[in-house]
Design a protein around this motif. Structure first.
Motif, PDB file in Angstrom:
ATOM      1  N   TYR A 212       0.860  -1.148   0.010  1.00 59.05           N
ATOM      2  CA  TYR A 212      -0.018  -0.027   0.094  1.00 59.05           C
ATOM      3  C   TYR A 212       0.778   1.351   0.036  1.00 59.05           C
ATOM      4  O   TYR A 212       0.714   2.451  -0.716  1.00 59.05           O
TER       5      TYR A 212
ATOM      6  N   HIS B 173       1.661   3.702  -2.903  1.00 59.09           N
ATOM      7  CA  HIS B 173       0.745   4.641  -3.425  1.00 59.09           C
ATOM      8  C   HIS B 173       1.146   6.120  -2.466  1.00 59.09           C
ATOM      9  O   HIS B 173       1.006   7.205  -3.078  1.00 59.09           O
TER      10      HIS B 173
ATOM     11  N   ASP C 135      -2.777  13.001  -4.175  1.00 63.94           N
ATOM     12  CA  ASP C 135      -3.304  11.627  -3.842  1.00 63.94           C
ATOM     13  C   ASP C 135      -4.405  11.000  -5.132  1.00 63.94           C
ATOM     14  O   ASP C 135      -4.307   9.982  -5.520  1.00 63.94           O
TER      15      ASP C 135
ATOM     16  N   HIS D 280      -0.080  10.583   4.392  1.00 65.77           N
ATOM     17  CA  HIS D 280      -1.777  10.892   4.084  1.00 65.77           C
ATOM     18  C   HIS D 280      -2.630  10.052   4.623  1.00 65.77           C
ATOM     19  O   HIS D 280      -3.883  10.401   4.805  1.00 65.77           O
ATOM     20  N   ASP D 281      -2.358   8.545   4.499  1.00 64.73           N
ATOM     21  CA  ASP D 281      -3.465   7.550   4.458  1.00 64.73           C
ATOM     22  C   ASP D 281      -3.321   6.992   6.122  1.00 64.73           C
ATOM     23  O   ASP D 281      -4.083   5.954   6.388  1.00 64.73           O
TER      24      ASP D 281
HETATM   25 MN    MN Z   1      -4.542   8.058  -0.692  1.00 65.01          MN
END
Ligand code: MN
Length: 729
Positions: A51, A54, A145, A78-79
């Protein structure tokens, strides 16, 4: 697929950072990088990659844009708040409040759910996202994003591809455009088009592919020709060509109804110069080199686009017969066009228009633009707050519609923005699923639902103080006006009466049947309840109503009295014309049917002791026994006894003489008393006799002495009256 290697991935990111931000603190960024790798450990993307690839990609996009270290770190993280156990406090402790706040901002934007909506709604949604972001970096990272998600959209389900592409086309690309981030906007549009109209997209890429060799050759040769010519002319410039982005060709096909084979100007050139004067010099030279297409020249330098874009545009036809566009601008304009958060996009957004204070409000954008001209400004986006919409708040209905309300708006405003029936039957509200007080100030992005009940009592009066929007307040007042008339009347009457008392106006004055019709006419109502009702629901203030009614009463009293006096005078005149009937009711001793006259000196009336005087040839003249004329001459032998008959039906003229202090309104007040007593006035004469004294002589027509005495007694009560006598004294 190669195995994911954190070191290699960071190495790649570092290269981009060094290129775009030579002063970037790679150690700090590595810290955020490692944190993200650890936090997302074990999570995979649909394409089978870890992940974290990303978030690294989003950080790379941020780095390419030249954003500051905090932005790159926030992009990496950011996530983490949304998808891992990480907390804001943790981020703040590790990386500082800036990074933590940006990540939180991006997370909030990510949580915003939306469905397809009308253009006006989308406009509100764009504003909402801007307003929610507060910090421009939040928006830019959200865009990064989204860009990476769009780049990797092929692994998603067709439904998700469509939904995300629509969102991108409707929300994110326009935001990028407004911020002037054109490169990102172009790519977002092309990627979204790929999923929204794959066939149309393919058609264009096929053509471009087919012509690619030709176009590239053409591009190279044009770049060379223009550069050489400018060098010869002594103008320093950079010339480069590029293919137009697919969506711009697509839009042109559909707005101008052209087939793809009819689109010729697929290539565009930019000539970038050092100063403004050169822009126009270059334009002249280009038009000399190639034939301009009429009507295609646009001067966005003298008239910049709403987003502050400046350039000269012209389309010319090359020697091969292929048209192409040339854009001419200075470096400063170029930087603004490519990366700038455009200074004046607010004008385009409509609604917020050019209100006072905008200059101050948008100072930060100017600062941003200025800092961009500074080649090594490291912190382009530092401390830049998105406060464009701080007078508005944007919230969702449960269906995903966006409502724009004034800042500080409450669920009451929201309910009335939906429909007055919703507001009127509201019993409570939920925000994001939780019950809130009705005075709760709504926040951007809140999902608001209103709890209603058929048996709701309706709005309460203090809602008028809680509601922030004029719309809600006027709807609430409307309700009170209609639904609560009785209550309004009672409440309004109370307010009216206390105000009337304050200014010394009695309700008896207001309801005086002589004056009331005038009041109602003046207030344009059918009865006083209308006035009370409108005070009660707040449509009119009590002091306004009392003031106007008071005016009307004063005006009418004067008029009414004047009419009364006129009437008296009329009656008196009529009577005077009519000769009094032959005097009866007086018996003269020893004489029948003799001519009788009532003396003018003392005007006797039935009940007065009387005496007769035998005149020469004019019969008997009747005096009061207390008349000065009788007393002075009682022994002359011409006096004769007379008396009143038992039954008297006639009326008699009687004079009264009033001595009073001279003052305005004296006659009015006397007239009012006479009118009240229903006295018949034959004449009334008043005059000032000097030294502050007035005399008033009134001739009345009355039945008897008792009536006359009663009148005199009442007149004694009039202010300023000193003495009243009947004359003949
Ligand atoms: Mn994202």
């Amino acid at each position: 697929m190669t195995e994911f290697s954190p070191d290699n991935a960071f190495e790649a990111l570092s290269r981009v950072l060094k290129e775009n931000s030579p002063n970037a603190d790679l150690d700090r960024i590595r810290g955020a990088f490692d944190f993200a790798v650890k936090a997302h450990d074990g999570q995979m993307r649909r394409d089978g990659t870890p992940y974290v690839t990303h978030t690294i990609a989003a950080a790379t996009i941020a780095a390419e844009m030249g954003l500051d270290d905090e932005s790159v770190m926030a992009a990496l993280l950011h996530d983490t708040l949304e998808d891992t156990d990480t907390t804001h406090d943790q981020l703040e402790a590790e990386f500082g409040a800036d990074v933590a706040d940006i990540v939180e901002g991006v997370t909030k934007l990510t949580r915003v759910q939306y469905s397809t909506m009308e253009e006006a709604q989308m406009e509100n949604l764009r504003k909402m996202l801007m307003a929610m972001a507060k910090d421009i970096r939040v928006i830019l990272i959200k865009l990064a994003d989204r860009l990476h998600n769009m780049r990797t959209m092929s692994f998603q389900s067709p439904e998700k591809q469509l939904a995300k592409s629509r969102e991108t086309m409707e929300i994110y690309a326009p935001i990028a455009h407004r911020l002037g981030v054109e490169k990102m906007k172009d790519e977002l549009e092309d990627l979204a088009l790929l999923y929204l109209d794959p066939v149309g997209y393919q058609e264009i890429t096929n053509i471009l592919d087919k012509r690619r060799d030709t176009l590239e050759k053409f591009q190279k040769s044009m770049e060379e020709r223009i550069s050489q010519r400018m060098e010869k002319e002594g103008i320093a410039c950079t010339v480069y060509g590029r293919l137009k982005h697919i969506y711009s060709i697509y839009r042109k096909m559909y707005t101008q109804h052209l087939g793809v084979e009819e689109i010729f100007d697929l290539c565009a050139f930019r000539v970038i110069v050092n100063d403004l004067a050169d822009c126009y010099n270059v334009l002249g030279i280009i038009h000399e080199m190639f034939r301009p297409v009429p009507g295609r020249f646009k001067d966005y330098i003298s008239t910049p686009k709403p987003n502050n874009y400046q350039s000269l545009h012209t389309t010319v036809i090359g020697t091969e017969g292929i048209p192409f566009e040339v854009q001419i601008r200075t470096w400063q304009m170029h930087v603004t066009a490519e990366y700038g958060v455009a200074a004046h996009w607010k004008y385009k957004s409509g609604g917020i228009g050019s209100k006072d204070g905008d200059e101050e409000k948008f100072a930060w954008i100017r600062r941003l633009l200025e800092s961009q001209q500074d080649a090594d400004a490291q912190d382009f986006y530092h401390d830049l707050k998105v406060d464009l919409f701080d007078d508005e708040v944007f919230v969702f209905t449960p269906n995903g519609d966006v409502k724009s309300l004034p800042a500080g708006a409450t669920p009451i405003d929201f309910a009335y923005a939906i429909h007055s029936a919703v507001g009127n039957s509201m019993t409570g509200a939920k925000v994001n699923g939780r019950i809130v007080p009705i005075a709760y100030p709504l926040q951007n992005g809140d999902i608001v639902s209103i709890i209603t009940s058929h048996s709701a009592a309706g709005p309460s009066r203090d809602w008028l103080n809680i509601a922030r929007s004029g719309e809600a307040r006027s709807k609430i007042r409307q309700w009170f006006k209609k639904e609560r008339r009785e209550e309004n009347i009672v409440q309004g009457r109370d307010m009216f009466e206390s105000e009337a008392r304050r200014v010394g106006l009695s309700m008896a004055d207001v309801t005086d049947p002589e004056i009331l019709p005038h009041i109602l006419k003046r207030m344009a109502v059918t009865d006083l309840d209308d006035v009370f009702a409108s005070i009660g629901y707040g449509g009119m203030t009590a002091s306004h109503a009392v003031g106007r009614i008071h005016d009307e009463i004063v005006r009418n009293r004067t008029a009414v009295r004047k009419t009364e006096i006129d009437k008296m005078q009329e009656r008196a005149d009529r009577r005077q014309q009519k000769e009094l009937k032959a005097v009866q009711g007086v018996l003269v001793e020893g004489l029948d049917n003799c001519l009788i006259k009532f003396s003018r000196c003392c005007t006797p009336v039935p009940g007065d002791p009387i005496i007769g005087f035998i005149t020469r040839g004019l019969g008997v003249s009747i005096h009061r026994k207390d008349c000065v004329n009788y007393r002075r001459d009682a022994d002359s032998g011409r006096w004769i006894n007379v008396s009143w008959a038992d039954h008297i039906t006639d009326s008699y003229a009687a004079d009264i003489y009033i001595t009073a202090d001279e003052r305005g309104g004296l006659v009015m007040d006397i007239a009012t008393v006479l009118n009240y007593l229903n006295a018949k006035v034959r004449s009334l004469n008043a005059r000032d006799v000097g030294k502050g004294v007035s005399t008033v002589v009134i001739t009345l027509e009355i039945q008897d002495a008792r009536e006359l005495q009663n009148i005199i007694n009442r007149l004694q009560g009039v202010r300023g009256v000193r003495d009243i006598n009947r004359g003949g004294m």
